[in-house]
Design a protein around this motif. Structure first.
Motif, mmCIF file in Angstrom:
data_model
loop_
_atom_site.group_PDB
_atom_site.id
_atom_site.type_symbol
_atom_site.label_atom_id
_atom_site.label_comp_id
_atom_site.label_asym_id
_atom_site.label_seq_id
_atom_site.Cartn_x
_atom_site.Cartn_y
_atom_site.Cartn_z
ATOM 1 N N ASP A 216 0.788 -1.304 -0.136
ATOM 2 C CA ASP A 216 0.008 -0.049 -0.030
ATOM 3 C C ASP A 216 0.862 1.004 -0.100
ATOM 4 O O ASP A 216 1.897 1.226 0.700
ATOM 5 C CB ASP A 216 -0.966 -0.143 1.247
ATOM 6 C CG ASP A 216 -2.132 0.985 1.017
ATOM 7 O OD1 ASP A 216 -2.317 1.499 -0.130
ATOM 8 O OD2 ASP A 216 -2.924 1.257 2.030
ATOM 9 N N MET A 217 0.750 2.239 -0.691
ATOM 10 C CA MET A 217 1.356 3.513 -0.745
ATOM 11 C C MET A 217 0.827 4.830 -0.846
ATOM 12 O O MET A 217 -0.393 4.877 -1.192
ATOM 13 C CB MET A 217 2.456 3.133 -2.016
ATOM 14 C CG MET A 217 1.560 3.132 -3.325
ATOM 15 S SD MET A 217 2.453 2.888 -4.837
ATOM 16 C CE MET A 217 2.626 0.978 -4.770
ATOM 17 N N THR A 218 1.330 5.617 -0.211
ATOM 18 C CA THR A 218 0.778 6.982 0.039
ATOM 19 C C THR A 218 1.745 7.969 -0.507
ATOM 20 O O THR A 218 3.020 8.017 -0.139
ATOM 21 C CB THR A 218 0.332 7.497 1.434
ATOM 22 O OG1 THR A 218 -0.632 6.518 1.897
ATOM 23 C CG2 THR A 218 -0.215 8.777 1.308
ATOM 24 N N ARG B 173 -2.565 14.074 -2.901
ATOM 25 C CA ARG B 173 -2.419 13.008 -2.092
ATOM 26 C C ARG B 173 -2.842 11.476 -3.195
ATOM 27 O O ARG B 173 -3.781 11.561 -3.438
ATOM 28 C CB ARG B 173 -3.026 13.113 -0.876
ATOM 29 C CG ARG B 173 -2.608 11.811 0.143
ATOM 30 C CD ARG B 173 -3.197 11.772 1.215
ATOM 31 N NE ARG B 173 -3.143 10.965 2.153
ATOM 32 C CZ ARG B 173 -2.291 10.845 3.403
ATOM 33 N NH1 ARG B 173 -1.608 11.969 3.606
ATOM 34 N NH2 ARG B 173 -2.022 9.799 3.984
ATOM 35 N N PHE B 174 -1.690 10.891 -3.274
ATOM 36 C CA PHE B 174 -2.222 9.473 -3.895
ATOM 37 C C PHE B 174 -2.193 8.196 -2.699
ATOM 38 O O PHE B 174 -1.292 8.054 -2.191
ATOM 39 C CB PHE B 174 -1.508 9.081 -5.102
ATOM 40 C CG PHE B 174 -1.556 7.910 -5.494
ATOM 41 C CD1 PHE B 174 -2.553 7.460 -6.566
ATOM 42 C CD2 PHE B 174 -0.700 6.614 -5.250
ATOM 43 C CE1 PHE B 174 -2.609 6.148 -7.117
ATOM 44 C CE2 PHE B 174 -0.894 5.090 -5.477
ATOM 45 C CZ PHE B 174 -1.646 4.901 -6.602
ATOM 46 N N GLU B 175 -3.324 7.717 -2.783
ATOM 47 C CA GLU B 175 -3.372 6.352 -1.850
ATOM 48 C C GLU B 175 -3.697 5.121 -2.654
ATOM 49 O O GLU B 175 -4.902 5.361 -3.156
ATOM 50 C CB GLU B 175 -4.322 6.734 -0.868
ATOM 51 C CG GLU B 175 -3.624 7.848 0.276
ATOM 52 C CD GLU B 175 -4.466 7.449 1.532
ATOM 53 O OE1 GLU B 175 -4.835 6.830 2.306
ATOM 54 O OE2 GLU B 175 -4.525 8.846 2.235
ATOM 55 N N LEU B 176 -3.135 4.134 -2.935
ATOM 56 C CA LEU B 176 -3.252 3.088 -3.534
ATOM 57 C C LEU B 176 -4.496 2.581 -3.153
ATOM 58 O O LEU B 176 -5.596 2.018 -3.881
ATOM 59 C CB LEU B 176 -2.023 2.058 -3.585
ATOM 60 C CG LEU B 176 -2.255 0.781 -4.575
ATOM 61 C CD1 LEU B 176 -2.660 1.034 -6.080
ATOM 62 C CD2 LEU B 176 -1.148 -0.164 -4.261
ATOM 63 N N SER B 177 -4.554 2.118 -1.911
ATOM 64 C CA SER B 177 -5.933 1.258 -1.194
ATOM 65 C C SER B 177 -6.943 2.192 -1.698
ATOM 66 O O SER B 177 -8.169 1.560 -2.192
ATOM 67 C CB SER B 177 -5.617 1.144 -0.063
ATOM 68 O OG SER B 177 -5.576 2.503 0.707
ATOM 69 N N GLU B 178 -7.285 3.557 -1.548
ATOM 70 C CA GLU B 178 -8.377 4.221 -2.129
ATOM 71 C C GLU B 178 -8.838 4.116 -3.443
ATOM 72 O O GLU B 178 -9.739 4.011 -4.044
ATOM 73 C CB GLU B 178 -8.131 5.527 -1.520
ATOM 74 C CG GLU B 178 -8.392 5.746 -0.158
ATOM 75 C CD GLU B 178 -8.255 7.385 0.389
ATOM 76 O OE1 GLU B 178 -8.360 8.301 -0.391
ATOM 77 O OE2 GLU B 178 -8.078 7.473 1.438
ATOM 78 N N THR B 179 -7.529 4.388 -4.241
ATOM 79 C CA THR B 179 -7.628 4.465 -5.713
ATOM 80 C C THR B 179 -8.284 3.166 -6.157
ATOM 81 O O THR B 179 -8.777 3.002 -7.127
ATOM 82 C CB THR B 179 -6.264 4.961 -6.339
ATOM 83 O OG1 THR B 179 -5.670 5.980 -5.685
ATOM 84 C CG2 THR B 179 -6.362 5.032 -7.760
ATOM 85 N N SER C 216 11.078 8.386 -0.541
ATOM 86 C CA SER C 216 10.190 7.494 -0.200
ATOM 87 C C SER C 216 10.717 6.258 -0.187
ATOM 88 O O SER C 216 11.814 6.192 -1.125
ATOM 89 C CB SER C 216 8.708 7.639 -0.777
ATOM 90 O OG SER C 216 8.127 6.493 -0.951
ATOM 91 N N ARG D 296 -5.026 -5.526 -4.390
ATOM 92 C CA ARG D 296 -3.676 -5.345 -4.487
ATOM 93 C C ARG D 296 -2.521 -6.380 -5.086
ATOM 94 O O ARG D 296 -1.588 -6.338 -4.901
ATOM 95 C CB ARG D 296 -3.243 -4.757 -3.165
ATOM 96 C CG ARG D 296 -3.556 -3.569 -2.694
ATOM 97 C CD ARG D 296 -3.073 -2.908 -1.557
ATOM 98 N NE ARG D 296 -1.732 -3.641 -0.673
ATOM 99 C CZ ARG D 296 -1.766 -3.788 0.431
ATOM 100 N NH1 ARG D 296 -2.655 -3.509 1.196
ATOM 101 N NH2 ARG D 296 -0.659 -4.426 0.670
#
Length: 171
Positions: free
Chosen positions: A10-12, A36-42, A112, A142
């Motif tokens: 998971d990445m932000t 802000r990019f959040e993989l889990s939300e996307t 990061s 994921r």
């Protein structure tokens, strides 16, 4: 490098978008222009196609990102979204998006650990720390549905990416 069937971290990350790049003249970007990019939300919106590149403004990466932009309309008809990831700062990515009319977001791996987590961080040499040229299709759970690593070509096989996105959406 992550392999097919493995779970993506998971990445932000900071994200440079075409909308933010167009909102101000180059050179006038501020922290507030970075999203802000959040993989889990996307992933809630479908599979993510994630392309990693060494860096914006290099000859090969410029060619690769512009080729992907040219094909983005085709990829945009699929569920999910397309992103490119590099170790560049989001402000240089915003300038690049503006200059080359890139139609999809760029993610900043600057400061990061995400490039190492994906297994795409160059471990040594004069360009240590930048990404290798790869592509992943990450399904909503994921799980990595597709991987590609550059050899002779600067861009992945778009038909294979399309097939992987369609398969990941139905899983």
């Amino acid at each position: 490098m992550l392999d097919t069937g493995e779970t993506a971290p998971d990445m932000t990350l900071p994200m440079a978008t075409p909308e933010a790049a167009a909102a101000k003249p180059r050179g006038e970007y501020r922290t507030a222009d970075v999203e802000r990019f959040e993989l889990s939300e996307t992933l809630a919106d479908g599979p993510v196609t994630l392309v990693t590149i060494p860096g914006v403004y290099s000859q090969g990466c410029t060619e690769e990102l512009c080729t992907i932009a040219d094909r983005h309309t085709d990829l945009g008809e699929l569920p999910g979204q397309v992103y490119a990831l590099s170790a560049d700062t989001p402000w240089s990515q915003l300038a690049f998006i503006d200059e080359y009319d890139i139609s999809y977001p760029l993610l900043s791996g600057f400061n990061s650990d995400v490039l190492r987590q994906l297994g795409v961080r160059r471990p040594d040499g004069i360009l240590q720390g930048i990404a290798t040229r790869t592509a992943f299709v990450i399904g909503p759970d994921r799980d990595v549905a597709y991987t590609w690593e550059a050899d002779d070509s600067l861009v992945p096989d778009f038909d294979a990416v399309t097939d992987a996105v369609a398969a990941a959406e139905t899983d």
